[in-house]
Design an enzyme around this catalytic site. Sequence first.
Site, PDB file in Angstrom:
ATOM      1  N   SER A 194       2.811  -2.011  10.494  1.00  0.00           N
ATOM      2  CA  SER A 194       4.246  -2.058  10.818  1.00  0.00           C
ATOM      3  C   SER A 194       4.904  -3.394  10.451  1.00  0.00           C
ATOM      4  O   SER A 194       5.794  -3.871  11.152  1.00  0.00           O
ATOM      5  CB  SER A 194       4.484  -1.717  12.293  1.00  0.00           C
ATOM      6  OG  SER A 194       4.105  -0.368  12.541  1.00  0.00           O
ATOM      7  N   ASN A 208       0.862  -1.180   0.000  1.00  0.00           N
ATOM      8  CA  ASN A 208       0.000   0.000   0.000  1.00  0.00           C
ATOM      9  C   ASN A 208       0.902   1.234   0.000  1.00  0.00           C
ATOM     10  O   ASN A 208       1.439   1.613   1.033  1.00  0.00           O
ATOM     11  CB  ASN A 208      -0.892  -0.038   1.257  1.00  0.00           C
ATOM     12  CG  ASN A 208      -1.787   1.174   1.364  1.00  0.00           C
ATOM     13  OD1 ASN A 208      -1.869   1.985   0.440  1.00  0.00           O
ATOM     14  ND2 ASN A 208      -2.456   1.305   2.494  1.00  0.00           N
ATOM     15  N   TRP A 209       1.057   1.830  -1.189  1.00  0.00           N
ATOM     16  CA  TRP A 209       1.970   2.976  -1.299  1.00  0.00           C
ATOM     17  C   TRP A 209       1.356   4.261  -0.731  1.00  0.00           C
ATOM     18  O   TRP A 209       2.038   5.267  -0.596  1.00  0.00           O
ATOM     19  CB  TRP A 209       2.353   3.196  -2.764  1.00  0.00           C
ATOM     20  CG  TRP A 209       3.261   2.134  -3.328  1.00  0.00           C
ATOM     21  CD1 TRP A 209       3.818   1.091  -2.642  1.00  0.00           C
ATOM     22  CD2 TRP A 209       3.733   2.020  -4.689  1.00  0.00           C
ATOM     23  NE1 TRP A 209       4.595   0.334  -3.498  1.00  0.00           N
ATOM     24  CE2 TRP A 209       4.558   0.884  -4.748  1.00  0.00           C
ATOM     25  CE3 TRP A 209       3.523   2.765  -5.852  1.00  0.00           C
ATOM     26  CZ2 TRP A 209       5.175   0.477  -5.936  1.00  0.00           C
ATOM     27  CZ3 TRP A 209       4.127   2.363  -7.032  1.00  0.00           C
ATOM     28  CH2 TRP A 209       4.957   1.227  -7.064  1.00  0.00           C
ATOM     29  N   LYS A 210       0.061   4.238  -0.441  1.00  0.00           N
ATOM     30  CA  LYS A 210      -0.658   5.420   0.068  1.00  0.00           C
ATOM     31  C   LYS A 210      -0.380   6.612  -0.855  1.00  0.00           C
ATOM     32  O   LYS A 210      -0.278   6.430  -2.063  1.00  0.00           O
ATOM     33  CB  LYS A 210      -0.261   5.685   1.524  1.00  0.00           C
ATOM     34  CG  LYS A 210      -0.405   4.424   2.384  1.00  0.00           C
ATOM     35  CD  LYS A 210      -0.267   4.686   3.862  1.00  0.00           C
ATOM     36  CE  LYS A 210      -0.431   3.360   4.619  1.00  0.00           C
ATOM     37  NZ  LYS A 210      -0.384   3.512   6.060  1.00  0.00           N
ATOM     38  N   GLU A 216      -6.008  -4.732  10.645  1.00  0.00           N
ATOM     39  CA  GLU A 216      -5.006  -3.690  10.822  1.00  0.00           C
ATOM     40  C   GLU A 216      -5.323  -2.898  12.102  1.00  0.00           C
ATOM     41  O   GLU A 216      -6.097  -1.923  12.056  1.00  0.00           O
ATOM     42  CB  GLU A 216      -5.031  -2.731   9.629  1.00  0.00           C
ATOM     43  CG  GLU A 216      -4.603  -3.355   8.325  1.00  0.00           C
ATOM     44  CD  GLU A 216      -3.885  -2.336   7.450  1.00  0.00           C
ATOM     45  OE1 GLU A 216      -2.733  -2.581   7.100  1.00  0.00           O
ATOM     46  OE2 GLU A 216      -4.473  -1.281   7.142  1.00  0.00           O
ATOM     47  N   GLY A 239       2.693  -1.130   4.378  1.00  0.00           N
ATOM     48  CA  GLY A 239       2.785   0.280   4.015  1.00  0.00           C
ATOM     49  C   GLY A 239       4.233   0.708   3.867  1.00  0.00           C
ATOM     50  O   GLY A 239       4.878   0.491   2.842  1.00  0.00           O
ATOM     51  N   GLY A 240       4.779   1.287   4.928  1.00  0.00           N
ATOM     52  CA  GLY A 240       6.128   1.868   4.903  1.00  0.00           C
ATOM     53  C   GLY A 240       7.199   0.966   4.288  1.00  0.00           C
ATOM     54  O   GLY A 240       8.010   1.420   3.481  1.00  0.00           O
ATOM     55  N   GLY A 262       1.996   2.297  10.947  1.00  0.00           N
ATOM     56  CA  GLY A 262       3.027   3.326  10.872  1.00  0.00           C
ATOM     57  C   GLY A 262       3.711   3.642  12.186  1.00  0.00           C
ATOM     58  O   GLY A 262       4.465   4.610  12.284  1.00  0.00           O
ATOM     59  N   HIS A 295      -9.799   1.646   4.549  1.00  0.00           N
ATOM     60  CA  HIS A 295      -8.558   1.775   5.333  1.00  0.00           C
ATOM     61  C   HIS A 295      -8.811   2.726   6.502  1.00  0.00           C
ATOM     62  O   HIS A 295      -9.575   3.687   6.373  1.00  0.00           O
ATOM     63  CB  HIS A 295      -7.431   2.312   4.438  1.00  0.00           C
ATOM     64  CG  HIS A 295      -6.089   2.211   5.096  1.00  0.00           C
ATOM     65  ND1 HIS A 295      -5.672   3.119   6.036  1.00  0.00           N
ATOM     66  CD2 HIS A 295      -5.096   1.303   4.977  1.00  0.00           C
ATOM     67  CE1 HIS A 295      -4.464   2.769   6.465  1.00  0.00           C
ATOM     68  NE2 HIS A 295      -4.088   1.667   5.835  1.00  0.00           N
TER      69      HIS A 295
END
Length: 243
Positions: free
Chosen positions: A207, A8-10, A165, A228-229, A171, A93
């Site tokens: 995370s 998920n590059w957001k 999630e 994500g990150g 994050g 999300h």
Amino acid sequence: MKKIIIANWKANLSLAQARSLAKKLAASRPAKNLTAVLCPDFVALGEMANRLKKSAFLLGAQDCSAFLPGAHTGEVAAAVLKQGGVKYVIIGHSERRANGEGAKVISQKIQQVVAEKLIPIICVGETAGERRLKKTKIVLAKQLQEVLAPLPSKHVKSPLIFAYEPVWAIGSGLTPEPLETAEICAMMKNLAAKAGFSRVTVIYGGSVTDQNAGEYLQYPAIAGLLVGGASLDARRFRRLLNF
Ligand code: PGA
């Protein structure tokens, strides 16, 4: 069964950065037992569809319209995402829920996605406060029920992915215990089955890194990961795909 890893590059990347990341990833091969999905923003999607055509990566969107194609300014319909090569769509999300997206809209979006035979990745999870009050299971059951109950019965056999999630894990570098996470994923799958949805799988997100991915994926109840990150760096994400 193959596990799924979803990036998920957001809204993190410029178009140039998205291009560069896709280029680096396109040459790599995820481990054979993994399905790998990239979810860029809407602008990058079109270009990624071309760039990733011959790669091992599938394409996902981060959201879609709750409506059919028509006069809905600013929306992107599920049907159009499908034409653009998308196979998966992240829905609900917590970053969208925090901006006011509610269960009704989330359920409408899921309906649009499954009607196009795309696969929704439906995000659910408790806040830190709810966890402290030991309300995790109650919150998840409610979130599951309120998006599944309104779905027409013709969709009960559609493949659905739920992403557990926890809001506090996104994050933050904080993560729930893998065993506890597996138990929660199994509970969600059972709840969905009881509601008549027979093709539900549950993945974990929050995370996830190349260091901890294996700890979650070792459990059969955890069907994959939403990342994500750690998906924004080609080397890190490649390590995660070949762990
Ligand atoms: P994170 O994000 O991996 O950066 O915690 C996960 C997500 O929001 O899907």
